[in-house]
Each structure stands twice: as C-alpha cells, then as structure tokens.
Design a protein around this motif. Structure first.
Motif, PDB file in Angstrom:
ATOM      1  N   ALA A 174       0.835  -1.206   0.000  1.00  0.00           N
ATOM      2  CA  ALA A 174       0.000   0.000   0.000  1.00  0.00           C
ATOM      3  C   ALA A 174       0.865   1.249   0.000  1.00  0.00           C
ATOM      4  CB  ALA A 174      -0.935   0.001   1.203  1.00  0.00           C
ATOM      5  N   GLY A 175       1.958   1.226   0.763  1.00  0.00           N
ATOM      6  CA  GLY A 175       2.867   2.367   0.779  1.00  0.00           C
ATOM      7  C   GLY A 175       3.466   2.631  -0.593  1.00  0.00           C
ATOM      8  N   LEU A 176       3.768   1.572  -1.322  1.00  0.00           N
ATOM      9  CA  LEU A 176       4.321   1.734  -2.673  1.00  0.00           C
ATOM     10  C   LEU A 176       3.297   2.338  -3.626  1.00  0.00           C
ATOM     11  CD1 LEU A 176       6.154  -1.685  -3.112  1.00  0.00           C
ATOM     12  CD2 LEU A 176       7.217   0.541  -2.804  1.00  0.00           C
ATOM     13  N   PHE A 187       8.963  17.887  -5.095  1.00  0.00           N
ATOM     14  CA  PHE A 187       7.736  18.173  -4.357  1.00  0.00           C
ATOM     15  C   PHE A 187       6.695  17.084  -4.591  1.00  0.00           C
ATOM     16  CE2 PHE A 187       3.530  20.015  -3.829  1.00  0.00           C
ATOM     17  CZ  PHE A 187       3.636  20.522  -2.550  1.00  0.00           C
ATOM     18  N   LEU A 188       6.602  16.620  -5.823  1.00  0.00           N
ATOM     19  CA  LEU A 188       5.643  15.564  -6.156  1.00  0.00           C
ATOM     20  C   LEU A 188       5.928  14.295  -5.349  1.00  0.00           C
ATOM     21  CD1 LEU A 188       3.295  14.730  -7.992  1.00  0.00           C
ATOM     22  CD2 LEU A 188       4.989  14.040  -9.668  1.00  0.00           C
ATOM     23  N   CYS A 189       7.205  13.937  -5.231  1.00  0.00           N
ATOM     24  CA  CYS A 189       7.572  12.732  -4.487  1.00  0.00           C
ATOM     25  C   CYS A 189       7.350  12.919  -2.990  1.00  0.00           C
ATOM     26  CB  CYS A 189       9.015  12.350  -4.781  1.00  0.00           C
ATOM     27  SG  CYS A 189       9.228  11.799  -6.488  1.00  0.00           S
ATOM     28  N   LEU A 190       7.661  14.089  -2.470  1.00  0.00           N
ATOM     29  CA  LEU A 190       7.421  14.376  -1.055  1.00  0.00           C
ATOM     30  C   LEU A 190       5.923  14.348  -0.747  1.00  0.00           C
ATOM     31  CD1 LEU A 190       8.623  15.206   1.679  1.00  0.00           C
ATOM     32  CD2 LEU A 190       8.337  17.585   0.957  1.00  0.00           C
ATOM     33  N   TYR A 191       5.133  14.889  -1.644  1.00  0.00           N
ATOM     34  CA  TYR A 191       3.684  14.866  -1.491  1.00  0.00           C
ATOM     35  C   TYR A 191       3.172  13.426  -1.501  1.00  0.00           C
ATOM     36  CZ  TYR A 191      -1.197  16.195  -2.230  1.00  0.00           C
ATOM     37  OH  TYR A 191      -2.540  16.359  -2.108  1.00  0.00           O
ATOM     38  N   GLY A 192       3.733  12.607  -2.364  1.00  0.00           N
ATOM     39  CA  GLY A 192       3.337  11.200  -2.426  1.00  0.00           C
ATOM     40  C   GLY A 192       3.635  10.467  -1.133  1.00  0.00           C
ATOM     41  N   VAL A 193       4.808  10.725  -0.533  1.00  0.00           N
ATOM     42  CA  VAL A 193       5.171  10.096   0.739  1.00  0.00           C
ATOM     43  C   VAL A 193       4.203  10.547   1.835  1.00  0.00           C
ATOM     44  CG1 VAL A 193       6.918   9.994   2.555  1.00  0.00           C
ATOM     45  CG2 VAL A 193       7.586   9.733   0.176  1.00  0.00           C
ATOM     46  N   ALA A 194       3.928  11.848   1.881  1.00  0.00           N
ATOM     47  CA  ALA A 194       3.013  12.370   2.902  1.00  0.00           C
ATOM     48  C   ALA A 194       1.621  11.746   2.744  1.00  0.00           C
ATOM     49  CB  ALA A 194       2.930  13.892   2.804  1.00  0.00           C
ATOM     50  N   PHE A 195       1.167  11.603   1.518  1.00  0.00           N
ATOM     51  CA  PHE A 195      -0.146  11.010   1.271  1.00  0.00           C
ATOM     52  C   PHE A 195      -0.170   9.542   1.700  1.00  0.00           C
ATOM     53  CE2 PHE A 195      -3.230   8.868  -1.503  1.00  0.00           C
ATOM     54  CZ  PHE A 195      -4.370   9.572  -1.172  1.00  0.00           C
ATOM     55  N   SER A 218       8.510   1.877   2.597  1.00  0.00           N
ATOM     56  CA  SER A 218       8.207   1.532   1.207  1.00  0.00           C
ATOM     57  C   SER A 218       7.844   2.765   0.386  1.00  0.00           C
ATOM     58  CB  SER A 218       7.103   0.488   1.142  1.00  0.00           C
ATOM     59  OG  SER A 218       5.916   0.978   1.709  1.00  0.00           O
ATOM     60  N   SER A 219       7.137   3.708   0.987  1.00  0.00           N
ATOM     61  CA  SER A 219       6.796   4.919   0.233  1.00  0.00           C
ATOM     62  C   SER A 219       8.043   5.768  -0.016  1.00  0.00           C
ATOM     63  CB  SER A 219       5.714   5.727   0.952  1.00  0.00           C
ATOM     64  OG  SER A 219       6.176   6.213   2.188  1.00  0.00           O
ATOM     65  N   LEU A 220       8.976   5.809   0.931  1.00  0.00           N
ATOM     66  CA  LEU A 220      10.230   6.536   0.705  1.00  0.00           C
ATOM     67  C   LEU A 220      11.053   5.894  -0.403  1.00  0.00           C
ATOM     68  CD1 LEU A 220      11.404   7.481   4.310  1.00  0.00           C
ATOM     69  CD2 LEU A 220      10.792   9.052   2.461  1.00  0.00           C
ATOM     70  N   LEU A 221      11.157   4.573  -0.382  1.00  0.00           N
ATOM     71  CA  LEU A 221      11.925   3.883  -1.426  1.00  0.00           C
ATOM     72  C   LEU A 221      11.322   4.115  -2.802  1.00  0.00           C
ATOM     73  CD1 LEU A 221      12.737   0.477   0.288  1.00  0.00           C
ATOM     74  CD2 LEU A 221      14.353   2.257  -0.376  1.00  0.00           C
ATOM     75  N   PHE A 222      10.009   3.944  -2.903  1.00  0.00           N
ATOM     76  CA  PHE A 222       9.364   4.141  -4.195  1.00  0.00           C
ATOM     77  C   PHE A 222       9.413   5.600  -4.619  1.00  0.00           C
ATOM     78  CE2 PHE A 222       5.751   4.547  -7.104  1.00  0.00           C
ATOM     79  CZ  PHE A 222       6.106   3.575  -8.019  1.00  0.00           C
ATOM     80  N   SER A 223       9.322   6.502  -3.665  1.00  0.00           N
ATOM     81  CA  SER A 223       9.376   7.918  -3.981  1.00  0.00           C
ATOM     82  C   SER A 223      10.764   8.316  -4.493  1.00  0.00           C
ATOM     83  CB  SER A 223       9.010   8.737  -2.745  1.00  0.00           C
ATOM     84  OG  SER A 223       8.904  10.083  -3.073  1.00  0.00           O
TER      85      SER A 223
END
Length: 159
Positions: free
Chosen positions: A46-48, A68-76, A128-133
C-alpha cells in the motif's frame, strides 16, 4: 472534470476493497492462529502504490517539480497508513477484533509489545513509500513523461 471524478470513484472503490480484503485476511489469520506477516506485506504494498495516487488524480499536481511531487506522495501514503491504523483501532474497540495485535492468548499486552504491530505497519508504509518515492524522483528527473505510463487510457475498439 468527468475523468477526474471517475478516477476519484475508482480510488474510493480501491480503498474500500483493500480494507475488505485486509479485514478478511486478518480474520482468517486470527481463526488459524497465524501471525500478521501477510498484513505487513499488504501495508508495504500500500505504501508503494499510494505514492502514485495523488499524481494520477490531479492534473495540476503533475506540473509541480519532481521533488515536491515525491514528497507529497510520501506524505499522502503515510497519511493513508495513519487512517488505516485508526480504522484498525476502531474495529478493535467496537468489535473486539484484535487487528492491532494488542492481545496475546486473550491477555492484553503492555508497553512496547502492545505497539509492535501498529508501529511495524506505520514504519513499513513509510519505508516503502520513501523507497518508491526516491525511485520515482530519479525516473521523473530523467524522463518527465514517465508518469504517463501509469495513466488509464480510454479503450477504443478502432485502436
């Protein structure tokens, strides 16, 4: 406007189905007396996937810088993980489901042992969201059109 509302409906259905599948998986694991390792895999996945969701739903968001797009994705993704843990907490309280694994052999765990499942899920989603981001950032820096590979395309029988 119609495409965006369709994407929002799809994402809502996706989240609801994910919750239902996870709930059924947790119930099956509890009935079998197994650990929650499969749920950790679901949280990581789910994080990915949730890193991409904001970019796919909003046209103006695609125009922002890659960082910014990647940081926003991690926050989301992390926010969705927190909402999921709130859902587990609520189900544990209302239906005595033990989704957060705070009970062991019918006895309440104390201290750090009671927090392991929740923190493990949150850390797995964040990692996982950080890695994918980071990977997404690298891809977007090399080719801005890379994000378009995730878009839904309208099927036409003439194609």
């Amino acid at each position: 406007m119609h495409k965006q509302s369709l994407a929002l409906k799809f994402s809502f259905v996706f989240v609801i189905l994910s919750m239902a599948i996870s709930l059924l998986t947790a119930a099956w694991q509890l009935a079998q007396g197994k650990s929650g390792s499969l749920l950790l895999v679901l949280e990581t996945g789910a994080g990915l996937l949730l890193v991409l969701l904001p970019a796919l739903l909003s046209k103006w968001l695609r125009l922002l810088p890659a960082g910014f797009l990647c940081l926003y994705g991690v926050a989301f993704a992390v926010f969705c993980g927190v909402l999921w843990e709130c859902y587990e907490f609520t189900c544990d309280g209302l239906f005595a489901m033990n989704l957060q694994r705070y009970l062991s052999a019918g006895r309440a765990l104390a201290g750090r042992a009671a927090l392991l499942d929740t923190m493990g899920d949150l850390i797995a989603g964040l990692a996982s969201s950080l890695l994918f981001s980071c990977w997404s950032y690298w891809q977007l820096k090399n080719d801005r059109s890379w994000l378009k590979t995730f878009f839904f395309k309208k099927y036409s029988p003439d194609d």
